[in-house]
Design an enzyme around this catalytic site. Structure first.
Site, PDB file in Angstrom:
ATOM      1  N   ARG A 189       0.841  -1.210   0.000  1.00 34.52           N
ATOM      2  CA  ARG A 189       0.000   0.000   0.000  1.00 34.52           C
ATOM      3  C   ARG A 189       0.872   1.255   0.000  1.00 34.52           C
ATOM      4  O   ARG A 189       0.547   2.261  -0.622  1.00 34.52           O
ATOM      5  CB  ARG A 189      -0.961   0.006   1.209  1.00 34.52           C
ATOM      6  CG  ARG A 189      -1.701   1.337   1.360  1.00 34.52           C
ATOM      7  CD  ARG A 189      -3.019   1.250   2.125  1.00 34.52           C
ATOM      8  NE  ARG A 189      -2.929   0.481   3.348  1.00 34.52           N
ATOM      9  CZ  ARG A 189      -2.344   0.893   4.476  1.00 34.52           C
ATOM     10  NH1 ARG A 189      -1.766   2.073   4.532  1.00 34.52           N
ATOM     11  NH2 ARG A 189      -2.315   0.121   5.543  1.00 34.52           N
ATOM     12  N   LYS A 216      -8.675   5.235 -19.307  1.00 37.30           N
ATOM     13  CA  LYS A 216      -8.947   5.727 -20.649  1.00 37.30           C
ATOM     14  C   LYS A 216      -7.680   5.627 -21.516  1.00 37.30           C
ATOM     15  O   LYS A 216      -7.204   4.531 -21.733  1.00 37.30           O
ATOM     16  CB  LYS A 216      -9.490   7.151 -20.563  1.00 37.30           C
ATOM     17  CG  LYS A 216     -10.572   7.329 -19.473  1.00 37.30           C
ATOM     18  CD  LYS A 216     -11.841   6.551 -19.717  1.00 37.30           C
ATOM     19  CE  LYS A 216     -12.795   6.506 -18.535  1.00 37.30           C
ATOM     20  NZ  LYS A 216     -13.203   7.769 -17.971  1.00 37.30           N
ATOM     21  N   ASP A 255      -8.366  18.059 -14.778  1.00 39.56           N
ATOM     22  CA  ASP A 255      -8.597  16.676 -15.193  1.00 39.56           C
ATOM     23  C   ASP A 255      -8.146  16.579 -16.650  1.00 39.56           C
ATOM     24  O   ASP A 255      -8.792  17.132 -17.546  1.00 39.56           O
ATOM     25  CB  ASP A 255     -10.087  16.331 -15.045  1.00 39.56           C
ATOM     26  CG  ASP A 255     -10.399  14.882 -15.399  1.00 39.56           C
ATOM     27  OD1 ASP A 255      -9.648  14.282 -16.189  1.00 39.56           O
ATOM     28  OD2 ASP A 255     -11.416  14.351 -14.901  1.00 39.56           O
TER      29      ASP A 255
END
Ligand SMILES: *Cc1c(COP(=O)(O)O)cnc(C)c1O
Length: 384
Positions: A50, A199, A174
């Site tokens: 993590r 994407k 973004d």
């Protein structure tokens, strides 16, 4: 060291091809949860996945290099990236956002962010007067999508950066729709850049990922602490998938963009199409601004049909093109924003933005452009 972007897509930021003693050309997947300690108070540099994992780190360094960032965290989705970013704010803070925004971001702001005491205003950020009109003493950030989703509006990032500097605001961008291959917001003055890695970066419609890149060390330290504390880090295997996807980002995007331009032109000549929204067309109102801040308009476009029946017919009759959410991958996808990506945007806001039942969004993939056009042509035809 200033290698070109294409080279950094393949070899990452700092390292050359050599990765470990085996000299594996493809960076290994360190599929481990934890790392043994070398000795008391000694670490190999990795303790627990993590917090840090070599495969993820390699990916983070690559994205940092592409975005010109101080540091990047790789997260489990684009929404995780937005959520981590919003943990920077305190109850009472106010954020101004582009009004035409990814629907999931709007849902986050209207529910979780509101519950946490943040207020969010929406503005047409392609018009700086409108942005200024929303400023309040407690405004802390501008949150921008350019091109926006799904209307492809363009916001002038340099103007936003100037306003952010003048008022001491964070500029968050973004950059999903153009990817670092076509636009680098940090070079234009942004403080934070986020991506849905699901994407263009992964590019194959096969994984979900997110990135948050910081322009400064101070921001990077705060973001890294929030990310490792809240825990939404990207897993090693998914990190490797995105690393592999990025290697071909430039060639994929160039071809997809070339096809998108041809399809946008073709669509604009069809009687069943009322309007095409694509910043690569000279008649688009944001064409000039986009040209000064980006190296292209990408491969996502929207169009308005002459009737709801035409829109529904296209969605039902496409064969090669898949009726599905998402964008930026090898497969061409057609999306119905009103029921899919933007279903949770309040109806009055949708109407105001033009997200109606006649609006379709197309993500152009890597099939031959003639086949994509032929599929759209047969789907538009009235006879069965
Ligand atoms: C898809 C998308 C997101 C959300 O990313 P996920 O990876 O699906 O969580 C955020 N912003 C934009 C512009 C997107 O297209």
């Amino acid at each position: 060291m200033s290698r070109e972007l294409e080279t950094r897509c393949i070899h990452g930021g700092g390292h050359l091809g050599v990765t470990d003693s085996t000299r594996a050309v493809s960076f290994p997947i360190y599929q481990t949860a934890t790392f043994g300690h070398v000795g008391l108070g000694q670490s190999s540099g990795y303790d627990y996945t993590r917090e840090g994992n070599p495969t993820r780190q390699r990916l983070e360094e690559t994205v940092s290099s592409l975005e010109g960032a101080w540091d990047t965290v790789a997260l489990s989705s684009g929404m995780t990236a937005i959520s981590v970013c919003f943990e920077l704010f305190q109850p009472g803070d106010h954020i101004i956002c582009s009004e035409d925004l990814y629907g999931g971001a709007v849902r986050l702001f209207q529910t979780v962010s509101r519950k946490n005491g943040l207020s969010v205003s929406y503005a047409d950020t392609s018009n700086m007067e409108q942005v200024r009109a929303q400023l309040r003493p407690e405004t802390r950030a501008l949150y921008i999508e350019t091109p926006s989703n799904p209307m492809m509006n363009i916001t002038d990032l340099r103007e936003c950066a100037a306003l952010a500097k003048e008022r001491g605001l964070l500029l968050i961008v973004d950059n999903t729709f153009l990817s670092p291959w076509l636009q680098n917001p940090i070079a234009l003055g942004a403080d934070l850049v986020l991506h849905s890695g699901s994407k263009f970066l992964s590019g194959h419609n096969d994984t979900i990922a997110g990135f948050l890149s910081s322009a400064s060390r101070e921001l990077a330290e705060r973001i890294r602490l929030i990310a490792k504390t809240t825990g939404g880090m990207l897993a090693p295997f998914d990190s490797w998938l995105v690393l592999r996807g990025i290697k071909t980002l430039p060639v994929r995007m160039e071809r997809q963009q070339e096809s998108a331009k041809r399809i946008a032109l073709w669509l604009s000549q069809q009687p069943q199409v009322q309007q095409v929204f694509y910043a690569g067309l000279p008649e688009h109102p944001g064409y000039e601004v986009n040209r000064t801040q980006a190296r292209g308009a990408g491969s996502t476009l929207s169009f308005r049909t002459d009737s709801v029946e035409t829109a529904h017919r296209i969605l039902q009759k496409v064969k090669l093109i898949t009726f599905a959410e998402s964008l930026g991958g090898t497969e061409t996808l057609i999306t119905y924003p009103v029921t899919q990506t933007h279903a949770d945007v309040p109806p009055t806001m949708r109407e105001h933005l033009g997200i109606t039942e006649t609006l379709l969004r197309l993500s152009v993939g890597l099939e031959h452009v003639n086949d994509i056009i032929e599929d759209l042509r047969q789907a538009m035809e009235e006879q069965a």
